[in-house]
Write a protein that holds these residues in place. Structure first.
Motif, PDB file in Angstrom:
ATOM      1  N   UNK A 196      10.405  10.345 -12.872  1.00 50.69           N
ATOM      2  CA  UNK A 196      10.980  10.491 -11.526  1.00 50.69           C
ATOM      3  C   UNK A 196       9.950  10.999 -10.526  1.00 50.69           C
ATOM      4  N   UNK A 197       8.978  11.760 -10.956  1.00 52.09           N
ATOM      5  CA  UNK A 197       7.943  12.246 -10.063  1.00 52.09           C
ATOM      6  C   UNK A 197       6.867  11.190  -9.802  1.00 52.09           C
ATOM      7  N   UNK A 198       6.659  10.277 -10.737  1.00 52.83           N
ATOM      8  CA  UNK A 198       5.620   9.258 -10.598  1.00 52.83           C
ATOM      9  C   UNK A 198       6.096   8.073  -9.757  1.00 52.83           C
ATOM     10  N   UNK A 199       7.359   7.729  -9.835  1.00 50.75           N
ATOM     11  CA  UNK A 199       7.893   6.541  -9.160  1.00 50.75           C
ATOM     12  C   UNK A 199       7.652   6.552  -7.646  1.00 50.75           C
ATOM     13  N   UNK A 200       7.909   7.633  -6.905  1.00 50.36           N
ATOM     14  CA  UNK A 200       7.674   7.585  -5.451  1.00 50.36           C
ATOM     15  C   UNK A 200       6.216   7.332  -5.083  1.00 50.36           C
ATOM     16  N   UNK A 201       5.286   7.910  -5.814  1.00 50.71           N
ATOM     17  CA  UNK A 201       3.874   7.687  -5.521  1.00 50.71           C
ATOM     18  C   UNK A 201       3.461   6.246  -5.744  1.00 50.71           C
ATOM     19  N   UNK A 202       3.903   5.662  -6.821  1.00 50.25           N
ATOM     20  CA  UNK A 202       3.582   4.256  -7.092  1.00 50.25           C
ATOM     21  C   UNK A 202       4.266   3.334  -6.095  1.00 50.25           C
ATOM     22  N   UNK A 203       5.526   3.633  -5.790  1.00 51.30           N
ATOM     23  CA  UNK A 203       6.255   2.790  -4.842  1.00 51.30           C
ATOM     24  C   UNK A 203       5.587   2.823  -3.469  1.00 51.30           C
ATOM     25  N   UNK A 204       5.120   3.997  -3.047  1.00 52.28           N
ATOM     26  CA  UNK A 204       4.471   4.113  -1.743  1.00 52.28           C
ATOM     27  C   UNK A 204       3.204   3.277  -1.684  1.00 52.28           C
ATOM     28  N   UNK A 205       2.395   3.333  -2.733  1.00 55.12           N
ATOM     29  CA  UNK A 205       1.155   2.554  -2.717  1.00 55.12           C
ATOM     30  C   UNK A 205       1.445   1.054  -2.701  1.00 55.12           C
ATOM     31  N   UNK A 206       2.440   0.601  -3.432  1.00 58.57           N
ATOM     32  CA  UNK A 206       2.776  -0.822  -3.420  1.00 58.57           C
ATOM     33  C   UNK A 206       3.365  -1.255  -2.082  1.00 58.57           C
ATOM     34  N   UNK A 207       4.143  -0.389  -1.456  1.00 57.42           N
ATOM     35  CA  UNK A 207       4.697  -0.716  -0.138  1.00 57.42           C
ATOM     36  C   UNK A 207       3.574  -0.834   0.881  1.00 57.42           C
ATOM     37  N   UNK A 208       2.591   0.070   0.834  1.00 57.55           N
ATOM     38  CA  UNK A 208       1.463  -0.004   1.762  1.00 57.55           C
ATOM     39  C   UNK A 208       0.649  -1.267   1.534  1.00 57.55           C
ATOM     40  N   UNK A 209       0.434  -1.626   0.268  1.00 59.27           N
ATOM     41  CA  UNK A 209      -0.307  -2.858  -0.017  1.00 59.27           C
ATOM     42  C   UNK A 209       0.449  -4.078   0.510  1.00 59.27           C
ATOM     43  N   UNK A 210       1.761  -4.086   0.356  1.00 58.71           N
ATOM     44  CA  UNK A 210       2.558  -5.228   0.800  1.00 58.71           C
ATOM     45  C   UNK A 210       2.557  -5.345   2.320  1.00 58.71           C
ATOM     46  N   UNK A 211       2.656  -4.221   3.021  1.00 58.23           N
ATOM     47  CA  UNK A 211       2.742  -4.269   4.478  1.00 58.23           C
ATOM     48  C   UNK A 211       1.385  -4.395   5.149  1.00 58.23           C
ATOM     49  N   UNK A 212       0.294  -4.053   4.475  1.00 55.74           N
ATOM     50  CA  UNK A 212      -1.033  -4.100   5.092  1.00 55.74           C
ATOM     51  C   UNK A 212      -1.876  -5.260   4.580  1.00 55.74           C
ATOM     52  N   UNK A 213      -1.278  -6.334   4.238  1.00 52.85           N
ATOM     53  CA  UNK A 213      -2.014  -7.525   3.843  1.00 52.85           C
ATOM     54  C   UNK A 213      -2.783  -7.366   2.544  1.00 52.85           C
ATOM     55  N   UNK A 214      -2.242  -6.649   1.570  1.00 53.98           N
ATOM     56  CA  UNK A 214      -2.888  -6.514   0.267  1.00 53.98           C
ATOM     57  C   UNK A 214      -3.877  -5.374   0.161  1.00 53.98           C
ATOM     58  N   UNK A 215      -3.981  -4.541   1.195  1.00 53.97           N
ATOM     59  CA  UNK A 215      -4.907  -3.413   1.149  1.00 53.97           C
ATOM     60  C   UNK A 215      -4.127  -2.116   1.270  1.00 53.97           C
ATOM     61  N   UNK A 216      -4.662  -1.065   0.678  1.00 55.27           N
ATOM     62  CA  UNK A 216      -3.985   0.221   0.760  1.00 55.27           C
ATOM     63  C   UNK A 216      -4.150   0.820   2.147  1.00 55.27           C
ATOM     64  N   UNK A 217      -3.250   1.716   2.490  1.00 56.49           N
ATOM     65  CA  UNK A 217      -3.294   2.354   3.792  1.00 56.49           C
ATOM     66  C   UNK A 217      -4.518   3.248   3.902  1.00 56.49           C
ATOM     67  N   UNK A 218      -5.182   3.186   5.036  1.00 60.68           N
ATOM     68  CA  UNK A 218      -6.328   4.054   5.280  1.00 60.68           C
ATOM     69  C   UNK A 218      -5.876   5.248   6.106  1.00 60.68           C
ATOM     70  N   UNK A 219      -6.396   6.412   5.750  1.00 61.55           N
ATOM     71  CA  UNK A 219      -6.055   7.641   6.458  1.00 61.55           C
ATOM     72  C   UNK A 219      -7.333   8.218   7.034  1.00 61.55           C
ATOM     73  N   UNK A 220      -7.280   8.619   8.286  1.00 59.28           N
ATOM     74  CA  UNK A 220      -8.450   9.188   8.950  1.00 59.28           C
ATOM     75  C   UNK A 220      -8.262  10.700   9.071  1.00 59.28           C
ATOM     76  N   UNK A 221      -8.947  11.448   8.213  1.00 60.35           N
ATOM     77  CA  UNK A 221      -8.876  12.909   8.272  1.00 60.35           C
ATOM     78  C   UNK A 221      -9.925  13.483   9.213  1.00 60.35           C
ATOM     79  N   UNK A 222     -10.991  12.751   9.455  1.00 60.98           N
ATOM     80  CA  UNK A 222     -12.099  13.232  10.264  1.00 60.98           C
ATOM     81  C   UNK A 222     -12.387  12.235  11.386  1.00 60.98           C
ATOM     82  N   UNK A 223     -12.984  12.685  12.478  1.00 56.70           N
ATOM     83  CA  UNK A 223     -13.272  11.766  13.594  1.00 56.70           C
ATOM     84  C   UNK A 223     -14.144  10.575  13.189  1.00 56.70           C
TER      85      UNK A 223
END
Length: 70
Positions: A15-42
């Motif tokens: 139950x703890x692993x499912x949300x993390x995996x689902x999120x990564x697959x959703x990001x790949x599906x919505x971003x044209x097959x690539x994972x979401x990029x996060x900008x922590x620094x300028x």
């Protein structure tokens, strides 16, 4: 005995692993097959903005190679 807790731990772990995996697959599906990029620094934000500008379609996840840049 101690091993009677294993089924419960397994269920909780799954139950703890499912949300993390689902999120990564959703990001790949919505971003044209690539994972979401996060900008922590300028610097990372500037790279994402550069990729958005170069792509020509105003999306940072649609990338072009160096051979396609005019």
């Amino acid at each position: 005995m101690w091993f009677e807790i294993l089924p419960g731990l397994t269920v909780m772990g799954v139950c703890l692993v499912i949300p993390g995996l689902a999120t990564s697959y959703i990001h790949k599906f919505t971003n044209g097959g690539k994972e979401k990029r996060v900008a922590h620094f300028p610097y990372q934000w500037n790279l994402m903005e550069r990729d958005r500008r170069i792509s020509g379609v105003n999306c940072y996840y649609v990338s072009k190679g160096l051979e396609n840049i005019d």
